[in-house]
Design an enzyme around this catalytic site. Sequence first.
Site, PDB file in Angstrom:
ATOM      1  N   ASP A  11       0.887  -1.151   0.000  1.00 27.71           N
ATOM      2  CA  ASP A  11       0.000   0.000   0.000  1.00 27.71           C
ATOM      3  C   ASP A  11       0.933   1.211   0.000  1.00 27.71           C
ATOM      4  OD1 ASP A  11      -2.402   1.606   0.518  1.00 27.71           O
ATOM      5  OD2 ASP A  11      -1.591   1.813   2.543  1.00 27.71           O
ATOM      6  N   ASP A  13       0.102   5.076   1.067  1.00 27.31           N
ATOM      7  CA  ASP A  13      -0.058   6.031   2.169  1.00 27.31           C
ATOM      8  C   ASP A  13      -0.170   5.295   3.499  1.00 27.31           C
ATOM      9  OD1 ASP A  13      -0.371   8.445   3.478  1.00 27.31           O
ATOM     10  OD2 ASP A  13      -2.517   8.604   3.026  1.00 27.31           O
ATOM     11  N   ASP A 154      -1.433  -1.016   5.971  1.00 29.34           N
ATOM     12  CA  ASP A 154      -1.599  -0.415   7.289  1.00 29.34           C
ATOM     13  C   ASP A 154      -3.042  -0.329   7.757  1.00 29.34           C
ATOM     14  OD1 ASP A 154      -2.320   1.538   5.369  1.00 29.34           O
ATOM     15  OD2 ASP A 154      -1.903   3.138   6.797  1.00 29.34           O
TER      16      ASP A 154
END
Length: 172
Positions: A11, A13, A154
């Site tokens: 991922d 960000d 995240d």
Amino acid sequence: MRDDVSAVVYDLDGTLVDLVVDWDAVAEEVAAVLGEGGVDASDADLWSMLDLADEAGLRPEVEAVIGDHECDGARNSTRLRRADELLDLTVPVGVCSLNCESACRVGLETHDLASSVDAVVGRDSVATRKPDPEPLLATLDALGVDGDAVFVGDSRRDELTAERAGVAFEWV
């Protein structure tokens, strides 16, 4: 990082970089665009506004607003610790993000990671967005691998995307 996979997908960000985006301001601007198009978005979050934009035929206008903020945020982003390990990987590397593809590329270029990433799939690269598995599967396809990969993220959305795609998941 696991060493028994044929590819690693990250991922963006919150995983490789921390975009500097005022998401409340983005939502206000998107709501204004939708309002100008006769769509009431007063009770919608930003991701629901994307669905409303699709229904109203306003997706390009809404994507432009979000994408501008994301690209600016990528230019001003902070590189996170997991970005360093990406540079040492010997397997194909991809990025699969809920951010638009151009912002992903700006973030990767800003932090000298672009040459180490073999495939980038953003929110606007395919017809669906995470947690639908299509973006992750498209990233793996672009890397030329099947499910023998790990997705590093995240959020629960990232974890769910990996589960739905049949791919191992690793939390940041």
